[in-house]
Scaffold this motif. Structure first.
Motif, short mmCIF file in Angstrom:
data_model
loop_
_atom_site.label_atom_id
_atom_site.label_comp_id
_atom_site.label_asym_id
_atom_site.label_seq_id
_atom_site.Cartn_x
_atom_site.Cartn_y
_atom_site.Cartn_z
N ALA A 165 1.82 33.89 1.79
CA ALA A 165 2.78 33.06 2.50
C ALA A 165 2.16 31.69 2.72
O ALA A 165 0.94 31.58 2.94
N GLY A 166 2.97 30.66 2.63
CA GLY A 166 2.41 29.33 2.78
C GLY A 166 3.43 28.29 3.18
O GLY A 166 4.64 28.47 3.04
N TYR A 167 2.90 27.20 3.70
CA TYR A 167 3.71 26.05 4.10
C TYR A 167 3.02 24.80 3.58
O TYR A 167 1.79 24.67 3.64
N SER A 168 3.79 23.86 3.05
CA SER A 168 3.21 22.61 2.56
C SER A 168 4.13 21.45 2.91
O SER A 168 5.36 21.60 2.99
N LEU A 169 3.54 20.31 3.11
CA LEU A 169 4.25 19.08 3.42
C LEU A 169 3.59 17.94 2.68
O LEU A 169 2.37 17.79 2.72
N ARG A 170 4.40 17.14 1.95
CA ARG A 170 3.89 15.97 1.25
C ARG A 170 4.70 14.76 1.69
O ARG A 170 5.91 14.71 1.47
N GLU A 171 4.04 13.79 2.32
CA GLU A 171 4.70 12.57 2.78
C GLU A 171 4.15 11.38 2.01
O GLU A 171 2.94 11.14 2.02
N THR A 172 5.04 10.67 1.34
CA THR A 172 4.64 9.50 0.55
C THR A 172 5.36 8.27 1.10
O THR A 172 6.59 8.27 1.21
N GLU A 173 4.59 7.24 1.44
CA GLU A 173 5.16 6.06 2.05
C GLU A 173 4.64 4.80 1.35
O GLU A 173 3.46 4.73 1.00
N ARG A 174 5.53 3.83 1.17
CA ARG A 174 5.13 2.52 0.67
C ARG A 174 5.31 1.48 1.76
O ARG A 174 6.39 1.39 2.36
N ASP A 175 4.27 0.71 2.02
CA ASP A 175 4.31 -0.36 3.03
C ASP A 175 4.24 -1.69 2.29
O ASP A 175 3.23 -2.00 1.65
N ALA A 176 5.33 -2.48 2.36
CA ALA A 176 5.40 -3.73 1.60
C ALA A 176 6.22 -4.75 2.37
O ALA A 176 7.05 -4.39 3.22
N GLU B 10 0.85 -1.18 0.00
CA GLU B 10 0.00 0.00 0.00
C GLU B 10 0.88 1.24 0.00
O GLU B 10 1.83 1.34 0.79
N THR B 11 0.57 2.17 -0.89
CA THR B 11 1.29 3.44 -0.96
C THR B 11 0.34 4.55 -0.55
O THR B 11 -0.79 4.62 -1.03
N THR B 12 0.80 5.41 0.34
CA THR B 12 -0.03 6.52 0.81
C THR B 12 0.72 7.83 0.60
O THR B 12 1.94 7.90 0.74
N LYS B 13 -0.03 8.85 0.27
CA LYS B 13 0.51 10.22 0.17
C LYS B 13 -0.37 11.11 1.04
O LYS B 13 -1.57 11.26 0.77
N ASP B 14 0.22 11.68 2.07
CA ASP B 14 -0.48 12.65 2.91
C ASP B 14 0.10 14.03 2.61
O ASP B 14 1.29 14.27 2.83
N ALA B 15 -0.75 14.93 2.11
CA ALA B 15 -0.29 16.25 1.69
C ALA B 15 -1.08 17.33 2.42
O ALA B 15 -2.31 17.24 2.53
N TYR B 16 -0.36 18.33 2.90
CA TYR B 16 -0.96 19.44 3.65
C TYR B 16 -0.48 20.76 3.04
O TYR B 16 0.67 20.87 2.60
N GLN B 17 -1.36 21.74 3.06
CA GLN B 17 -0.96 23.08 2.64
C GLN B 17 -1.74 24.11 3.44
O GLN B 17 -2.97 24.01 3.57
N VAL B 18 -1.04 25.09 4.00
CA VAL B 18 -1.65 26.21 4.70
C VAL B 18 -1.22 27.49 3.97
O VAL B 18 -0.01 27.69 3.74
N THR B 19 -2.18 28.32 3.61
CA THR B 19 -1.90 29.52 2.82
C THR B 19 -2.54 30.73 3.46
O THR B 19 -3.71 30.68 3.88
N GLY B 20 -1.79 31.82 3.56
CA GLY B 20 -2.33 33.10 3.99
C GLY B 20 -2.14 34.13 2.89
O GLY B 20 -1.08 34.20 2.26
N ASP B 21 -3.19 34.91 2.63
CA ASP B 21 -3.16 35.86 1.52
C ASP B 21 -3.73 37.19 2.01
O ASP B 21 -4.88 37.24 2.48
N LEU B 22 -2.93 38.25 1.93
CA LEU B 22 -3.35 39.58 2.37
C LEU B 22 -3.33 40.51 1.17
O LEU B 22 -2.30 40.68 0.52
N ARG B 23 -4.51 41.13 0.88
CA ARG B 23 -4.64 41.99 -0.29
C ARG B 23 -5.05 43.40 0.13
O ARG B 23 -5.97 43.57 0.93
#
Length: 912
Positions: free
Chosen positions: A437-448, A412-425
């Motif tokens: 401004a933003g932060y993102s994290l993508r974690e991909t794991e294979r369980d075998a 099984e392969t899983t990808k957990d992805a997060y993104q937080v974005t702030g936008d001031l206009r």
């Protein structure tokens, strides 16, 4: 995993949101208005209208405010309106749109009338009904200056339909965008290959001749490109994750407000590409309470499959699967000027995988994939001029896999992805600004399983494998890749000395990590004898009295990282020169310059971009543009250079039939070496002519683009060993001619375009070694020729001539909405390499053959029938028919022998 989530929360909490500038590029979201002439003009409204041609800007104003609009015939059509963003009165908004344009206007009976024929107190002008949106007709417009942009807004996203919720497939009718030839090929039920009905990952596209990873992918302005090797798509690979995609985060189309693509003449605010730009905007909160929920379903019995492979296999079965998608969204106004929303989109695909009779007695283990997007957003009007938007995105993806010819191998392969974005206009009377401004994290794991074995089917292994000579079982262990991004960008715009100035900066730090916590081993090469003696009773590759495995590949533990920081500055100037001559009305000038620096390759790159539009009589515009686009620092070689070598080992009997658990290393494979190279770049010239045609708008466009210093691979001798290292020996030459036509007529909107293109490249990806075109000889058409003389070398994105069409319509007082999207791919020949060789005059040559790709039509239908229930609420019944005419796609091969014919989706939804 908890440590990672904790980091997301901590970093998201510390994201700073300063100020920026210049309204976002692209067409604002269109909203259908229910206002009637004579209604009161609202005191204040919230607007987001980018700079664009005057008529389109006024129509966007009408849609976003609900104020009826009349544009008098004498209103200039070649004039551009200024950008307007923020909460303000309609009078102030129109004043800003028309500032310095000397175009009279007035409000009468709750409607807006624009044109030089407007006279004070004149009540004879007829006020038209509000502008009504049909499939977002403003997206079916061809403004003269924006020759490289195509924008698909919220309503057209819903009208076109994306059953798999893949946003990339919304671009299937766009000029200079090519999908891979095998898009509609599927593996048989045994699961051969990775192109199965279970795959929910985004489709791959080429833009203007670039490779799929040469594009810049953005979500709410933040980078969404993967830094890992996306060319390896084999789920069965021992040492790589097979679901890596050019898009690092998979977001479902139902939660998008807009997707925009630039294929040429790209504004200077964009960088990091040699192909094109794909910019997605996530759904924003609305001012009005409302929401929706829907479900749709498809299964194998609703799909017509064509088994078209030229070498039929009597045992091949049609895919067995079912897919279901769920969507829900709600807008919640909290206070005046404070809006929120939450949304979710989830797709699940389950496929039965038929093993051969040799494995598990041909049982059918089902494997599943899921793709989801969970979105929350809040928007606050901090003042009349200042708006803050914050969004949080979580996008998990899972994919199960089992090989058709292997036992006990489920992974099984899983990808957990997060993104937080702030936008001031900030939208002031003289200055507009924007900071993201933003932060993102993508974690991909294979369980075998961590050990693989290739046994002879004998003795104890006959219970595992029912037939055949070999018995393969196990897997290649757990591995994980993660990507972390911190990004800040800002821009501002003002007018000074009659020139519209805009400037900006961007910073992006990306870190990638690859892990294998435990070593993995593949044992193979069996020796069979009833006299086998295992010196070590715990030897996993030895079965006493039966067989011993004498070779193995050893995959060591790994834990390493690589990172790159990029910095960019840009400046753009726009100026309209009024000429007023009979042969030339005005000239729009746009000049931009940006500087980019990446600290991995340590290159400073300057990118000039120029665009000039001559506005001629009779609504004709001629645009000439030139520009340079730089790619970005790739970390693929840096990762592979840090990989511990896969060790190949062998053993022999210590004495007659006695085998110890002792191994000797054989010749290792060639290692990778990272190196500083030049940044790939594309030089582009483009010309476009926009003109009226057949009661609509038309545009003819030519693109001439040369990509140089592209990353390729070479084998080199370093310190007495052969290594793989990157070079700048790759190149791509792209030429295209396209013709587009759009027309909106009552409740119908039409778009038709055709593209001829020619792509010449000497590599397919960054891990290819370029052929020496002048010296490499091959066998073709009965003779030995130079490979450089074969101009039709096959390319997975090679589709020289295509025609696209989109027809969106409303019927029966808007109770029925339909969209038909079609494509015709013309027949074309290509020369392909075979796995056969021939000897001529004592030399061996690879054989190349000509293959004909037949022309084919494909039409997709999406129909929505609306049943009114209560006021402002309705039930939607949806029918989607893919490949309406059940056409051949000519994509079958040995691994994917079936072609997808006509396929149905049924769905229902409720909106309130």
């Amino acid at each position: 995993m908890r440590d990672r989530v904790g980091r997301v929360r901590r970093l998201a909490a510390t994201v700073v949101l300063p100020i920026s500038l210049l309204a976002c590029q692209g067409t604002a979201l269109a909203q259908e208005s229910g206002a009637q002439p004579g209604a009161a003009v609202p005191e204040t409204v919230r607007l987001d209208i980018p700079a664009q041609p005057l008529h389109e800007a006024l129509q966007a104003f009408s849609r976003q405010t609900g104020i009826p609009l009349t544009i008098l015939p004498d209103t200039p059509s070649d004039m551009r309106a200024a950008a307007v963003s923020g909460r303000m009165s309609p009078e102030e908004a129109v004043g800003r749109l028309l500032a310095g344009r000397e175009v009279p206007y007035r409000f009468a009976e709750g409607a807006l009338i624009v044109g030089r024929g407007v006279a004070a107190g004149d009540t004879s002008v007829q006020v038209l009904d509000p502008v009504r949106v049909v499939g977002i007709p403003e997206q079916f417009s061809l403004p003269a200056g924006e020759t490289g942009a195509t924008v698909i807004g919220r309503e057209l996203i819903g009208a076109m339909g994306t059953p798999n919720r893949d946003p990339m497939r919304l671009l299937r009718a766009t000029p200079n965008v090519v999908f891979a030839d095998d898009l509609y090929a599927v593996g048989n039920a045994a699961g051969n290959g990775t192109l199965t009905e279970q795959d929910l990952s985004p489709a791959r596209i080429s833009i203007s001749g670039g490779k799929d990873y040469d594009n810049k992918y953005l979500i709410d302005g933040l980078d969404n490109g993967s830094i890992f090797d996306v060319t390896e798509t084999n789920e069965a690979h021992a040492d790589h994750i097979g679901i890596h995609n050019p898009l690092a985060l998979f977001t479902n189309a139902d939660l998008l407000d807009e997707i925009a693509i630039y294929d040429s003449n790209v504004p200077v605010r964009y960088s990091g590409f040699t192909g094109g730009v794909v910019s997605m905007k996530l759904r924003a909160p609305r001012d009005v309470f409302g929401g929706s929920a829907s479900i749709s379903h498809q299964r194998d019995s609703w799909v017509d499959y064509h088994y078209e492979w030229e070498e039929p296999d009597a045992t091949a079965e049609k895919p067995k699967f079912k897919k279901t998608s769920y969507d829900a969204l709600i807008d919640i106004p909290l206070l005046p000027g404070l809006r929120s929303m939450v949304g979710a989109s989830y797709v699940e695909a389950e496929q039965d995988r038929v093993r051969t009779a040799n494995y598990d007695d041909g049982t059918r283990p089902a494997t599943k994939s899921t793709s989801a997007t969970y979105l929350a957003g809040i928007s606050a009007d901090l003042s009349e001029a200042l708006v803050l938007d914050v969004k949080g995105l979580y996008s998990p993806y899972t994919q199960e896999y089992t090989r058709w010819n292997m036992a006990n191998d489920r992974q099984e392969t899983t990808k957990d992805a997060y993104q937080v974005t702030g936008d001031l206009r900030y939208t002031g009377s003289a200055v507009t600004a924007k900071l993201t401004a933003g932060y993102s994290l993508r974690e991909t794991e294979r369980d075998a399983p961590d050990t693989a074995y290739t046994w002879r089917r004998t003795g104890s292994k006959t219970s595992v494998c029912a037939g055949g000579t070999q018995c393969v079982e196990g897997g290649y262990g757990d591995i994980a890749d993660s990507q972390e991004n911190i990004e800040i960008k800002g821009e501002a715009a003002t007018t000074f000395l009659t020139v519209d100035w805009s400037a900006g900066f961007d910073f992006n730090r990306t870190e990638g990590t690859r892990k294998r916590d435990d070593e993995a081993v593949h044992y193979f090469s069996p020796t069979v004898s009833s006299a086998i003696v295992c010196a070590d009773p715990n030897d996993p590759g030895c079965i006493a009295g039966e067989q011993v495995l004498t070779r193995r590949n050893f995959y060591p533990q790994r834990d390493y990282s690589a990172d790159v920081s990029t910095y960019g500055l840009w400046l753009q100037a726009d100026r309209t020169l009024e000429v007023g001559a009979d042969y030339l009305k005005s000239i729009d000038l746009r000049a931009g310059l940006r500087a980019d620096y990446g600290d991995f390759w340590e290159n400073l790159n300057w990118s000039p971009r120029l665009s000039t539009t001559f506005n001629l009589p009779a609504d004709v515009g001629l645009t000439l543009a030139a520009g340079r686009y730089y790619g970005t620092d790739t970390l693929v070689y840096a990762f592979y250079a840090r990989d511990p070598a896969v060790v190949s080992e062998t053993r022999v009997a210590a004495s007659r039939n006695v085998y110890r658990n002792e191994w000797a290393v054989t010749t290792p494979s060639y290692p990778y070496l990272s190196a500083e190279v030049d940044t790939p770049y594309s030089d582009e010239l483009t010309a476009a002519l926009t003109f009226p045609l057949l009661w609509g708008e038309a545009r003819a466009k030519y693109i001439d683009r040369d990509t140089r210093d592209d990353i390729a691979m070479e084998l080199a001798s370093v310190d007495g060993r052969t290594v793989r290292r990157p070079t700048n020996n790759g190149r791509i030459d792209y030429r295209s001619v396209s013709l587009e036509w759009v027309k909106t007529l009552d409740n119908h909107a039409f778009m038709i375009n055709g593209t001829w293109s020619d792509t010449d490249r000497n590599i397919l990806n960054y891990l290819n070694t370029p052929d020496d075109e002048g010296t490499t000889s091959v066998y073709y058409d009965g003779r030995v020729v130079s490979r450089g003389d074969l101009s039709l070398i096959a390319d997975t994105y090679g589709q020289p001539v295509t025609i696209n069409a989109v027809w969106t319509a409303d019927w029966f007082d808007d109770r029925l909405s339909t969209n038909v999207t079609g494509k015709y791919r013309f027949s074309h020949d290509e020369i392909v390499a075979t796995d056969k060789t021939i000897r001529v005059n004592n030399s061996t040559y690879y054989i190349y053959e000509k293959r004909t790709n037949h022309g084919t039509w494909r039409f997709d239908l999406n129909a929505v029938y609306r049943i009114e229930t209560w006021t402002d609420q309705h039930l939607d019944l949806t029918l989607t028919v893919e490949n309406l005419l059940d056409s051949r796609t000519y994509t079958a091969d040995a691994n994917a022998p079936y072609e997808r014919g006509r396929a149905f989706w049924l769905g229902a939804g409720y909106r309130f």
